[in-house]
Design an enzyme around this catalytic site. Structure first.
Site, short mmCIF file in Angstrom:
data_model
loop_
_atom_site.label_atom_id
_atom_site.label_comp_id
_atom_site.label_asym_id
_atom_site.label_seq_id
_atom_site.Cartn_x
_atom_site.Cartn_y
_atom_site.Cartn_z
N ASP A 27 65.14 36.46 51.04
CA ASP A 27 64.17 37.82 51.49
C ASP A 27 63.74 37.45 52.69
O ASP A 27 63.66 36.25 53.33
CB ASP A 27 62.93 37.81 50.61
CG ASP A 27 62.98 38.16 49.05
OD1 ASP A 27 64.19 38.88 48.66
OD2 ASP A 27 62.32 37.72 48.26
N ASP B 292 61.04 37.14 54.30
CA ASP B 292 59.60 36.74 54.63
C ASP B 292 59.46 35.46 54.48
O ASP B 292 60.44 34.46 54.72
CB ASP B 292 58.85 37.39 53.01
CG ASP B 292 59.47 36.59 51.83
OD1 ASP B 292 60.30 35.82 51.88
OD2 ASP B 292 58.95 37.26 50.84
N GLU C 276 68.38 34.33 46.56
CA GLU C 276 67.04 33.91 46.23
C GLU C 276 66.41 34.58 44.98
O GLU C 276 66.38 35.82 44.95
CB GLU C 276 65.98 34.14 47.48
CG GLU C 276 64.62 33.75 46.95
CD GLU C 276 63.73 34.36 48.23
OE1 GLU C 276 64.11 34.64 49.30
OE2 GLU C 276 62.42 34.41 47.85
N ASP D 295 58.67 33.01 52.44
CA ASP D 295 59.16 32.17 51.22
C ASP D 295 60.78 32.35 51.50
O ASP D 295 61.27 31.05 51.17
CB ASP D 295 58.70 32.73 50.05
CG ASP D 295 57.41 32.43 49.47
OD1 ASP D 295 56.87 31.24 50.05
OD2 ASP D 295 56.92 32.80 48.74
#
Ligand code: 0RA
Length: 653
Positions: free
Chosen positions: A510, A512, A432, A514
C-alpha cells in the site's frame, strides 16, 4: 593512433580507442555504463578521479565540486593543471589532446596507481563528448588558459586569458539532454561518493556545493569532507548508528609485496557482516582476491588466538568462518597497478597476488591488536562463540523447516504459482495483506505471474539473530517460494540463488506508512541475507497509482496518476476552465485493496503499462549505513532522516 593503442593494452575489452569521440556519442552506455541517473553521475566521478590521481601523485590537496543552477557541473582542483604545451605528434596542444582523444589522460604517466584507469575509466574526453558544452580552465606556469568545446569538439583555441600564481584544473560541463534520460543531479548521490573518496584518500579535502539549493541567507548548500585518519574514521562513520562491541577500530596502513593495503575493522553488537572492499578507490561490490585474503587472514588469526587461549576447547564448539564476521564492519582498500576486473558488473578483483598481501596485512594487524588488548580480545571471541551457537540453532530450525517442506511438497500453501517454469519469464509478487493478495490473484496473468501474500510486518532481520529468520513463517514462505536456501553448506550463511524460480521479485505494498515500512523490511531481508538477488537485478518495487481522476461530463474519460504533477495536469485538462468540484472527481488510493482486480492489473501488474522501480546497490557503504540507520535501534538519526526526507515521500500517515 593504432600504435598508441598497442602501447597501452587496455584490458577493458569494451573500449575501442581507435574511433574518435563520435563513437562515445553513438554508444554512450558502452563507455560510461548507462545513460540513466547512474551514467549522469558517472561523468562527475570521471573528472574527480583525475583530480584524485593528481592527489595520489602528491600534487593536489583540494577538490571542489559544484552543481550549478542549471544542473551543469564544475570540478576544480589545485593540482598541476592539465599540460598546455604543444603536442607535436597530434599537432595540437596537450590540453586539447587530453580533452578530445579517448584515454589520452593516462599516457603521460604510467608509473602511478591511476584511479581514473579503473572501472569505466574512460577519461575526461568522454565527459566532453557527452556534454553540449564543456569549458576547461587551466592554471599553470603563472598563466590562465582556457578552451571551450561543444559535443566534444573544440570551438575555441587554447586561449591565454590571464595570469595566476596558483595551479590547477577547472572543468565545467553541461550533460547532453539528448543522450541522457535525465540531466538532474542528485545531491545525496554525489555527497555519498565524495564522502567515500575523502575517507579513501586521507589528507585530501573535498567540497560539494549545490547552487540550486539556497538557505535563508541566500547561501548555497555546501558540505566539506576531509579525513585525517582515513579508513579508521570510515569504520567509525559506518557504525555510527550501531552500538559498539569494542570501542577501538583495529587498523593498519601498510604495503605488502609492493601492494599498498589499508584496512580498518570494528565490531558491533549486531548480526550482519559488512565488509566493503575497494581497488583504486573503486567499490568492488562483487569482492574478489582482496576479500578472500581478508577473510582468510581474519579467520586464521582469530582462530589461532582462541585456540591458544583454550577458549574453543572449553566451549566444545566448532567455529566456522562466518562466525568471525558477525557484527563486523570492515573496509579493505588496496591500490593495484594493473587491476583485473571480473564478474558480472566488472567489480570483482581477479589479481591473485593481492590475496596474500591482504591476508598478511590482516593477520599482522590482528595479531598485534589481540596481543596488546587481551580484554577486548576476549569480548570478540565471546561474540564469535555466541554467533556459532546461533548458527547451530539455525541449522536445527532449518532442519525442522526442511522436514515440513518435504511433507508439504516444497512450496508454501499461500503461494499462487504461475504455470511457466522458466525463471527468466516468471515474476513473483510479494503482496501486502491477504485481501490485496486476493485481488492480485484474480487480476494477474497466471502464465508467468505468481502471488505470495504477506501477512503484516515481517521480522526485522536487522535486529534479529541468525536463527530467528528460520523461525519466521513469512520469511520461510518467501525463501521456499523463491527456491532459495541460506546456509547451503550447513555451516555458513552463504545463499544459493542458482535455483531461483523467478527473475523478477516484485514487492507490492500500500502507498501508506505501513506499506512503506513493509517494503523496507522486505528490502532489508534481501539486502542482509540475499544480496545476490539484488546484485543480479531481480528485486523490484511495484508502483501503484496514487490517484484516479475522472471527468464527470465525459463518461469514459479517466486517468491514473502517480505524481502530484500528473494529478494537477489531469484536473486542469478535464476541468478546462470549469469549476473543478463540479467537473472532476479525484479518488485517492491509499491501499491496493481500493482497486478491483482489473484496475490492479491495468495499473500496477501489466508489463505494458506498469512502472517498476528496480532495487540496486550503487554504493555498498552508503547502503549499509542507511539500512543500519533506518532499521536499527538508534532513534535520533532516524527521526532526523525522516524529517529531512518526508517532503520527498508520497505517503499519507
Ligand atoms: C594529463 C597529464 C597530467 C595531468 C593531467 C592530465 C590532469 C588532468 C586533470 C583532469 C582534472 N584535473 C586534472 N589534473 C591533471 C600531468 C601533468 C604534468 O605532468 O605536469
Amino acid at each position: 593512433m593504432a600504435e598508441e593503442n598497442k602501447e597501452h593494452e587496455y584490458s577493458a575489452d569494451s573500449i575501442q580507442v581507435l574511433e574518435g569521440l563520435e563513437a562515445v556519442r553513438k554508444r554512450p552506455a558502452m563507455y560510461i555504463g548507462d545513460i540513466g541517473e547512474k551514467g549522469l553521475h558517472h561523468l562527475v566521478y570521471e573528472v574527480v578521479d583525475n583530480s584524485i590521481d593528481e592527489a595520489l601523485a602528491g600534487y593536489c590537496s583540494h577538490v571542489e565540486v559544484t552543481i550549478n543552477e542549471d544542473n551543469s557541473i564544475t570540478v576544480r582542483d589545485n593540482g598541476r593543471g592539465i599540460p598546455v604545451d604543444w603536442h607535436a605528434k597530434e599537432n595540437k596542444s596537450a590540453l586539447e589532446v587530453v580533452m578530445t582523444v579517448l584515454h589520452a589522460g593516462g599516457k603521460f604517466d604510467k608509473s602511478s596507481y591511476k584511479v581514473s584507469g579503473g572501472l569505466h575509466g574512460v577519461g575526461v574526453s568522454c565527459v566532453n563528448a557527452l556534454s553540449t558544452k564543456c569549458v576547461v580552465t587551466v592554471r599553470r606556469d603563472g598563466k590562465v588558459f582556457q578552451q571551450t568545446y561543444e559535443k566534444g569538439k573544440p570551438v575555441t583555441k587554447v586561449e591565454e586569458i590571464g595570469t595566476s600564481e596558483d595551479t590547477g584544473t577547472e572543468v565545467s560541463f553541461w550533460p547532453d539532454g539528448s543522450i541522457f534520460m535525465t540531466t538532474i543531479y542528485q545531491f545525496y548521490v554525489l555527497e555519498n561518493r565524495l564522502r567515500e573518496l575523502a575517507y579513501l584518500n586521507k589528507g585530501v579535502s573535498l567540497q560539494l556545493t549545490d547552487k540550486r539549493a539556497l538557505d535563508a541567507e541566500g547561501n548555497p548548500k555546501t558540505v566539506n569532507f576531509y579525513s585525517q585518519e582515513g579508513l579508521k574514521e570510515f569504520a567509525t562513520y559506518l557504525d555510527g548508528t550501531r552500538s559498539s562491541l569494542i570501542e577501538d577500530v583495529i587498523y593498519i596502513d601498510t604495503e605488502k609485496n609492493g601492494i599498498p593495503v589499508e584496512i580498518a575493522l570494528k565490531y558491533n553488537t549486531e548480526y550482519s557482516e559488512n565488509v566493503h572492499t575497494y581497488v583504486n578507490n573503486i567499490n568492488t561490490i562483487e569482492g574478489g582476491t582482496h576479500l578472500e585474503g581478508f577473510r582468510r587472514g581474519l579467520t586464521r588469526t582469530l582462530k589461532k588466538y582462541a585456540d591458544e587461549q583454550g577458549i574453543l576447547e572449553k566451549q566444545k564448539i566448532e567455529i566456522s568462518g562466518d562466525d568471525f564476521r558477525e557484527g563486523l564492519t570492515a573496509i579493505v582498500s588496496v591500490k593495484v597497478m594493473e587491476p583485473l576486473f571480473e564478474g558480472q558488473t566488472k567489480t570483482k578483483l581477479g589479481n591473485s597476488e593481492v590475496s596474500s598481501a591482504v591476508d598478511q596485512a590482516t593477520s599482522e594487524m590482528l595479531k598485534y591488536y589481540l596481543e596488546e588488548h587481551p580484554k577486548q580480545a576476549k569480548v570478540i571471541v565471546d561474540k564469535v562463540v555466541l554467533a556459532a551457537r546461533a548458527r547451530i540453532a539455525a541449522r536445527k530450525a532449518r532442519d525442522v523447516q526442511r522436514k515440513t517442506a518435504m511433507t508439504g511438497g516444497g512450496l508454501p500453501g499461500k503461494l499462487a504459482d504461475c504455470s511457466d517454469r522458466n525463471p527468466e519469464k516468471c515474476e513473483l509478487f510479494l503482496v501486502e495483506g491477504d485481501s490485496a493478495g486476493g485481488s492480485a490473484k484474480q487480476g494477474r496473468d497466471r502464465h508467468f505471474q505468481a502471488i505470495l501474500p504477506l501477512r503484516g510486518k515481517i521480522l526485522n532481520v536487522e535486529k534479529a539473530m541468525f536463527h530467528r529468520i528460520f523461525e519466521s513463517d513469512e520469511i520461510n514462505n518467501i525463501m521456499k517460494a523463491l527456491g532459495i536456501t541460506i546456509g547451503t553448506d550447513e555451516d555458513s550463511k552463504a545463499v544459493n540463488v542458482e535455483k531461483i524460480r523467478y527473475h523478477k521479485i516484485i514487492i507490492m505494498c500500500d502507498a501508506d506508512v505501513d506499506g512503506s515500512h513493509i517494503e523496507t523490511l522486505v528490502m532489508t531481508l534481501f539486502f542482509r541475507y540475499m544480496k545476490e538477488v539484488i546484485e543480479k537485478g531481480y528485486l523490484y518495487v511495484a508502483c501503484p497509482p496514487l490517484y484516479l481522476v475522472k471527468s464527470k461530463s465525459k463518461k469514459n474519460e479517466q486517468r491514473y496518476c502517480w505524481t502530484e504533477e500528473q494529478r494537477i495536469a489531469a484536473i486542469e485538462e478535464y476541468a478546462a476552465g470549469k469549476d473543478v468540484d463540479k467537473a472532476v472527481t479525484v479518488q485517492r488510493y491509499k491501499g491496493l485493496g481500493e482497486m478491483n482486480p482489473e484496475q490492479l492489473w491495468e495499473t500496477t501488474m501489466c508489463p505494458d503499462n506498469r512502472t517498476l522501480r528496480q532495487v540496486t546497490i550503487e554504493n555498498s557503504a552508503a547502503a549499509d549505513a542507511a539500512i543500519a540507520m533506518l532499521m536499527g535501534d538508534d532513534v535520533p538519526p532516524r527521526r532526523q532522516f525522516i524529517e529531512e526526507n518526508a517532503k520527498f515521500a508520497n505517503i499519507d500517515a
